[in-house]
Design a protein around this motif. Sequence first.
Motif, short mmCIF file in Angstrom:
data_model
loop_
_atom_site.label_atom_id
_atom_site.label_comp_id
_atom_site.label_asym_id
_atom_site.label_seq_id
_atom_site.Cartn_x
_atom_site.Cartn_y
_atom_site.Cartn_z
N ARG A 184 -23.77 5.29 48.68
CA ARG A 184 -23.15 6.38 49.43
C ARG A 184 -22.41 7.30 48.45
NH1 ARG A 184 -22.79 6.56 54.75
NH2 ARG A 184 -23.70 4.86 55.98
N PRO A 185 -22.66 8.61 48.51
CA PRO A 185 -22.15 9.52 47.48
C PRO A 185 -20.64 9.66 47.42
CG PRO A 185 -23.20 10.75 49.27
CD PRO A 185 -23.53 9.31 49.49
N ALA A 186 -19.96 9.51 48.56
CA ALA A 186 -18.51 9.75 48.56
C ALA A 186 -17.69 8.45 48.53
CB ALA A 186 -18.11 10.57 49.78
N ALA A 187 -18.38 7.31 48.44
CA ALA A 187 -17.68 6.02 48.52
C ALA A 187 -17.05 5.64 47.19
CB ALA A 187 -18.64 4.93 48.96
N TYR A 188 -15.80 5.21 47.23
CA TYR A 188 -15.10 4.67 46.07
C TYR A 188 -15.54 3.21 45.93
CZ TYR A 188 -11.03 3.70 43.03
OH TYR A 188 -10.21 3.36 41.99
N PRO A 189 -15.86 2.73 44.73
CA PRO A 189 -16.50 1.42 44.60
C PRO A 189 -15.59 0.21 44.84
CG PRO A 189 -16.13 2.38 42.44
CD PRO A 189 -15.80 3.44 43.44
N VAL A 190 -14.27 0.40 44.76
CA VAL A 190 -13.36 -0.74 44.91
C VAL A 190 -13.08 -1.00 46.38
CG1 VAL A 190 -11.05 -1.63 44.38
CG2 VAL A 190 -12.30 -0.31 42.67
N VAL A 191 -13.17 -2.27 46.79
CA VAL A 191 -12.88 -2.70 48.15
C VAL A 191 -11.52 -3.40 48.16
CG1 VAL A 191 -13.60 -4.24 50.03
CG2 VAL A 191 -15.31 -2.89 48.78
N PHE A 192 -10.71 -3.12 49.18
CA PHE A 192 -9.35 -3.65 49.25
C PHE A 192 -9.21 -4.66 50.39
CE2 PHE A 192 -9.19 0.50 47.31
CZ PHE A 192 -8.29 0.36 46.25
N PRO A 193 -9.30 -5.96 50.13
CA PRO A 193 -9.06 -6.95 51.17
C PRO A 193 -7.56 -7.09 51.43
CG PRO A 193 -9.57 -8.06 49.10
CD PRO A 193 -9.69 -6.58 48.84
N THR A 194 -7.15 -7.02 52.69
CA THR A 194 -5.72 -7.07 53.03
C THR A 194 -5.48 -7.97 54.23
OG1 THR A 194 -5.82 -5.20 54.57
CG2 THR A 194 -5.40 -4.69 52.24
N SER A 195 -4.22 -8.35 54.38
CA SER A 195 -3.77 -9.04 55.58
C SER A 195 -2.37 -8.55 55.91
CB SER A 195 -3.74 -10.57 55.38
OG SER A 195 -3.02 -11.18 56.44
N SER A 196 -2.22 -7.91 57.07
CA SER A 196 -0.90 -7.45 57.49
C SER A 196 0.01 -8.62 57.84
CB SER A 196 -1.03 -6.51 58.70
OG SER A 196 -1.75 -5.34 58.35
N GLN A 197 -0.58 -9.77 58.13
CA GLN A 197 0.20 -10.96 58.47
C GLN A 197 0.82 -11.61 57.24
OE1 GLN A 197 0.93 -12.22 61.61
NE2 GLN A 197 0.02 -10.31 62.32
N THR A 198 0.05 -11.72 56.17
CA THR A 198 0.53 -12.41 54.97
C THR A 198 0.99 -11.46 53.87
OG1 THR A 198 -1.63 -12.48 53.86
CG2 THR A 198 -1.16 -14.23 55.45
N GLY A 199 0.62 -10.19 53.97
CA GLY A 199 0.95 -9.23 52.92
C GLY A 199 -0.05 -9.20 51.78
N ALA A 200 -1.07 -10.03 51.86
CA ALA A 200 -2.07 -10.09 50.79
C ALA A 200 -2.78 -8.74 50.63
CB ALA A 200 -3.11 -11.18 51.10
N GLY A 201 -2.95 -8.32 49.39
CA GLY A 201 -3.69 -7.11 49.08
C GLY A 201 -2.88 -5.83 49.09
N PHE A 202 -1.66 -5.86 49.62
CA PHE A 202 -0.89 -4.62 49.74
C PHE A 202 -0.34 -4.12 48.40
CE2 PHE A 202 -1.25 -5.64 54.17
CZ PHE A 202 -1.42 -4.39 54.73
N PRO A 203 0.08 -4.99 47.49
CA PRO A 203 0.50 -4.46 46.18
C PRO A 203 -0.62 -3.66 45.50
CG PRO A 203 1.29 -6.70 46.44
CD PRO A 203 0.37 -6.43 47.60
N GLU A 204 -1.86 -4.17 45.58
CA GLU A 204 -3.00 -3.49 44.96
C GLU A 204 -3.32 -2.19 45.68
OE1 GLU A 204 -2.99 -7.75 44.00
OE2 GLU A 204 -2.95 -6.70 45.92
N LEU A 205 -3.18 -2.18 47.00
CA LEU A 205 -3.45 -0.97 47.77
C LEU A 205 -2.40 0.11 47.45
CD1 LEU A 205 -5.13 0.49 49.87
CD2 LEU A 205 -3.79 -0.66 51.67
N ARG A 206 -1.14 -0.29 47.39
CA ARG A 206 -0.09 0.67 47.03
C ARG A 206 -0.32 1.21 45.62
NH1 ARG A 206 3.34 -3.80 49.05
NH2 ARG A 206 3.79 -3.39 51.25
N ALA A 207 -0.74 0.34 44.71
CA ALA A 207 -1.01 0.77 43.33
C ALA A 207 -2.14 1.79 43.29
CB ALA A 207 -1.35 -0.44 42.46
N ALA A 208 -3.17 1.57 44.12
CA ALA A 208 -4.31 2.50 44.15
C ALA A 208 -3.87 3.88 44.62
CB ALA A 208 -5.40 1.95 45.07
N VAL A 209 -2.98 3.93 45.61
CA VAL A 209 -2.48 5.22 46.09
C VAL A 209 -1.62 5.88 45.02
CG1 VAL A 209 -1.07 6.38 47.84
CG2 VAL A 209 -2.59 4.50 48.50
N ALA A 210 -0.78 5.09 44.34
CA ALA A 210 0.07 5.64 43.28
C ALA A 210 -0.79 6.19 42.14
CB ALA A 210 1.01 4.56 42.75
N ARG A 211 -1.86 5.49 41.81
CA ARG A 211 -2.76 5.97 40.75
C ARG A 211 -3.43 7.27 41.18
NH1 ARG A 211 -5.71 2.03 40.76
NH2 ARG A 211 -4.75 0.82 39.10
#
Length: 217
Positions: A184-211
């Motif tokens: 897909r031409p507009a797709a970013y290749p990194v996938v972000f697995p997250t859990s709102s219950q455990t907080g898993a994946g959110f540090p990496e997601l926040r870092a991606a937005v900051a970058r």
Amino acid sequence: MTDTASDATDPFLETGRLLFAGDWQFVTAAPTVEVLPPMVGMEIALAGRSNVGKSSLVNALTGRKALARTSVTPGRTQELIFFRVGPELSLVDMPGYGFAKAPKEKVEAWTHTIKAYLRGRVNLARVFVLIDSRHGIKPVDEEILDLLDKAAVSYAIILTKSDQVKPTALPHVIAGVQEKIKRRPAAYPVVFPTSSQTGAGFPELRAAVARLLHEQG
């Protein structure tokens, strides 16, 4: 090895933490593009099927328990909901798609609004498309990905509810999503697995937005 967001050496982890620890505020709820707020700073948007967990993700991402309303009724969010932290970044919660309980003409109006928003929002840096980890990309998700590809809007996949998938199965879910988006031409290749219950994946997601904010200048 799957291409995920996890990297303990990422210099943007702390930048992202500080960014999302800021004073996030609700700005407005826009039912049409005619009443969108002025374009200030960079915008990122969240898209996903009804009940995929967008409101829970907004709350977990910003560390606020009630910044975004959560509902057990699919399709409750019928507007573009804007949140902002200072002048540099806005977060836009887009109307859920899929099995929203609404008349056909209202769904068509939402679709028109979303298309107009994607075409006309020049400060929109990326759309994060939320996919339920338990189900993967469905045909209704393919439709929004097609729309984003046609609009040439960069997007990335966030897997929600990853805590409800067995740890041994999650890498296969991620790999399956990456296989579906790799051409897909507009797709970013990194996938972000997250859990709102455990907080898993959110540090990496926040870092991606900051970058992304850093790259946009």
